[in-house]
Design an enzyme around this catalytic site. Structure first.
Site, PDB file in Angstrom:
ATOM      1  N   CYS A   1       6.048  -7.022   7.386  1.00 17.90           N
ATOM      2  CA  CYS A   1       7.044  -6.443   8.287  1.00 17.90           C
ATOM      3  C   CYS A   1       7.487  -7.508   9.284  1.00 17.90           C
ATOM      4  O   CYS A   1       6.723  -8.417   9.607  1.00 17.90           O
ATOM      5  CB  CYS A   1       6.430  -5.249   9.035  1.00 17.90           C
TER       6      CYS A   1
ATOM      7  N   CYS B   1      -1.609   6.554   9.863  1.00 16.59           N
ATOM      8  CA  CYS B   1      -0.367   5.977  10.371  1.00 16.59           C
ATOM      9  C   CYS B   1      -0.645   4.711  11.181  1.00 16.59           C
ATOM     10  O   CYS B   1      -1.477   4.711  12.088  1.00 16.59           O
ATOM     11  CB  CYS B   1       0.332   7.015  11.242  1.00 16.59           C
TER      12      CYS B   1
ATOM     13  N   SER C   1      11.983   6.633   7.627  1.00 19.28           N
ATOM     14  CA  SER C   1      11.660   6.352   9.024  1.00 19.28           C
ATOM     15  C   SER C   1      12.140   4.957   9.400  1.00 19.28           C
ATOM     16  O   SER C   1      11.879   3.991   8.674  1.00 19.28           O
ATOM     17  CB  SER C   1      10.147   6.461   9.241  1.00 19.28           C
TER      18      SER C   1
ATOM     19  N   SER D   1      11.047   6.114  14.796  1.00 18.59           N
ATOM     20  CA  SER D   1       9.796   5.652  15.387  1.00 18.59           C
ATOM     21  C   SER D   1      10.084   5.323  16.859  1.00 18.59           C
ATOM     22  O   SER D   1      10.482   4.220  17.199  1.00 18.59           O
ATOM     23  CB  SER D   1       9.306   4.407  14.621  1.00 18.59           C
ATOM     24  N   LEU D   2       9.901   6.308  17.739  1.00 19.48           N
ATOM     25  CA  LEU D   2      10.398   6.226  19.121  1.00 19.48           C
ATOM     26  C   LEU D   2       9.355   5.639  20.081  1.00 19.48           C
ATOM     27  O   LEU D   2       9.537   4.542  20.597  1.00 19.48           O
ATOM     28  CB  LEU D   2      10.827   7.620  19.584  1.00 19.48           C
ATOM     29  N   HIS D   3       8.337   6.409  20.417  1.00 19.28           N
ATOM     30  CA  HIS D   3       7.127   5.957  21.119  1.00 19.28           C
ATOM     31  C   HIS D   3       7.275   5.622  22.602  1.00 19.28           C
ATOM     32  O   HIS D   3       6.267   5.327  23.259  1.00 19.28           O
ATOM     33  CB  HIS D   3       6.503   4.747  20.403  1.00 19.28           C
TER      34      HIS D   3
ATOM     35  N   CYS E   1       0.963  -1.291  15.927  1.00 19.18           N
ATOM     36  CA  CYS E   1       0.930  -1.081  14.483  1.00 19.18           C
ATOM     37  C   CYS E   1       0.251  -2.253  13.780  1.00 19.18           C
ATOM     38  O   CYS E   1       0.647  -3.412  13.962  1.00 19.18           O
ATOM     39  CB  CYS E   1       2.361  -0.908  13.955  1.00 19.18           C
TER      40      CYS E   1
ATOM     41  N   CYS F   1       3.442   8.503   1.020  1.00 19.05           N
ATOM     42  CA  CYS F   1       3.996   7.536   1.959  1.00 19.05           C
ATOM     43  C   CYS F   1       4.165   6.217   1.216  1.00 19.05           C
ATOM     44  O   CYS F   1       3.175   5.617   0.781  1.00 19.05           O
ATOM     45  CB  CYS F   1       3.044   7.387   3.144  1.00 19.05           C
TER      46      CYS F   1
ATOM     47  N   GLU G   1       0.824  -1.193   0.000  1.00 22.36           N
ATOM     48  CA  GLU G   1       0.000   0.000   0.000  1.00 22.36           C
ATOM     49  C   GLU G   1       0.863   1.251   0.000  1.00 22.36           C
ATOM     50  O   GLU G   1       1.946   1.284   0.587  1.00 22.36           O
ATOM     51  CB  GLU G   1      -0.933   0.006   1.216  1.00 22.36           C
TER      52      GLU G   1
ATOM     53  N   GLU H   1      10.218  -2.115   7.283  1.00 24.31           N
ATOM     54  CA  GLU H   1      11.331  -1.389   7.889  1.00 24.31           C
ATOM     55  C   GLU H   1      12.329  -1.059   6.786  1.00 24.31           C
ATOM     56  O   GLU H   1      13.024  -1.938   6.274  1.00 24.31           O
ATOM     57  CB  GLU H   1      11.992  -2.251   8.980  1.00 24.31           C
TER      58      GLU H   1
ATOM     59  N   CYS I   1       5.743  -4.359  16.012  1.00 23.36           N
ATOM     60  CA  CYS I   1       5.415  -3.283  16.949  1.00 23.36           C
ATOM     61  C   CYS I   1       3.950  -3.456  17.351  1.00 23.36           C
ATOM     62  O   CYS I   1       3.071  -3.585  16.493  1.00 23.36           O
ATOM     63  CB  CYS I   1       5.645  -1.919  16.302  1.00 23.36           C
TER      64      CYS I   1
END
Length: 382
Positions: free
Chosen positions: A132, A361, A219, A241-243, A139, A125, A111, A188, A136
């Site tokens: 992936c 996102c 990212s 991508s911290l979070h 996500c 994007c 996508e 990633e 996470c």
């Protein structure tokens, strides 16, 4: 009301001609020498002409290349092709966001999302993998197993398909609709650095699509071992991508943190090539209710980023079916942002875009599954 359009392009072709998408100008010239017997000087000239037609004007047929003689155009048609991916599905949000489900080969779908009004004019994007490996927990994409890396050709095809759809040819127009590329789709990017770096070279070329490297952002969830190489090879802007502000929570939210914990990640950020106050690193922080959104965590975030030229994107969590998380209340997000702002960091709250079509996102996911090569060949032949 959102719109859903299906089957916008014909079924994938079994065409065995060489695709010119994804090749550099020197590589196109080499193909012309080897396949058509052109002399080196003419091959270089023709490669430059072909490049301009493909990436500046967006043509998909050699017959449209009117500065090339008819005889040569006929030979080009026999040997080469200028493909587009199949648009399996195209959804348009009430806010103008466009989500594309693109099929590159049997079982290979990804996508891409075009968001108008982001960056200088609009951002695409793009995905770097099908599926992936990072898992996470907040996500949706992370719930889809990795099928494979996308090639540089397949990454660039996402850009071409979008430019076709928004009718932005030629590329060099002053009033662009697409001004920025963000590698924030499926996968990633640093686990596919070769393909990503090659795609960036093609997208940023000044004689083609011509999107500046300073308007291309990659990212990563924290693949520390590849971050310096990314900066050296691509000069792209970096997003993290911290979070979370501590290893215990980040181990849960972003499991790659167990391999490269916060101290190592932030050290790599401090050393990222080209980082200055005018080329700041973006830190993405998804706001999860009761999980990572306290005043104390806002203050710790400020402490962690001290000395790193940074801006902080606060991302309201976008719900997806089966998720255990909720989005922080708006007042809580604003209070968090106030603490970060008062410390001198820009901390915009990202307005959710495309939620109604699953384009926001963390919502991207396809039904692609890993298939043996023999199965894919049988499907293509059938």
């Amino acid at each position: 009301m959102s719109q859903t359009l299906l089957n916008l392009s014909p079924e994938l072709s079994t065409d065995q001609r060489t695709s010119l998408i994804g090749l550099s100008r020197p590589e196109i010239a080499s193909q012309l020498e080897a396949d058509l017997g052109l002399a080196e000087k003419e091959a270089r000239m023709r490669a430059r002409q072909i490049w301009g037609w493909i990436y500046n004007l967006g043509v998909t047929e050699f017959s449209a290349m009117t500065n090339i003689g008819k005889g040569l155009r006929e030979k080009l048609e026999l040997w080469y092709r200028i493909p587009r991916p199949e648009i399996v599905e195209r959804k348009v949000s009430v806010d103008g966001t466009r989500k594309y489900l693109l099929r590159f080969a049997p079982g290979i779908e990804a996508e891409a999302v075009f968001i108008p009004g982001v960056g200088r004019a609009g951002a695409l994007c793009v995905s770097s993998q099908v599926g992936c490996t990072l898992n996470c927990t907040f996500c949706h994409t992370g719930t889809q197993a990795l099928v494979r890396n996308l090639t540089a050709e397949e990454i660039v095809l996402q850009v071409l398909a979008c430019k076709d759809d928004i009718e932005e040819w030629p590329s060099g127009k002053d009033e662009r609709k697409l001004s920025n590329i963000v590698f924030m789709g499926m996968g990633e990017p640093l686990y596919n650095l070769e393909g990503v770096a090659r795609a960036i070279d093609l997208i940023s070329d000044g004689e083609g699509i011509s999107i500046s490297r300073r308007r291309i952002t990659v990212s990563t969830s924290g693949v520390v071992s590849k971050m310096h190489q990314l900066g050296e090879e691509t000069e792209a802007m970096l997003a993290i991508s911290l979070h979370a502000t501590n290893d215990e929570l980040r181990d849960e939210l972003v499991p790659i943190n167990k391999k490269w914990p916060l101290a190592e990640l932030l050290d790599a950020c401090a050393r990222y090539p080209g980082t200055t106050n005018s080329r700041r690193i973006t830190f993405e922080y998804v706001m999860l209710k009761g999980v990572n959104d306290s005043d104390a965590e806002a203050r710790e975030l400020v402490r962690l980023l001290k000395g790193i030229p940074a801006k902080i994107n606060l991302i309201p969590f976008n719900h997806w079916p089966g998720s255990a998380y909720e989005c922080s209340d708006w007042g809580r997000i604003e209070a968090f942002a106030d603490i970060v702002n008062q410390a001198g960091y820009a901390s915009p709250i990202r307005t959710p875009r495309g939620r109604d079509v699953g384009a926001a996102c963390g919502q991207l996911k396809t039904e692609s599954v890993k298939k043996r090569a023999s199965e894919r060949r049988l499907e293509a032949a059938g």
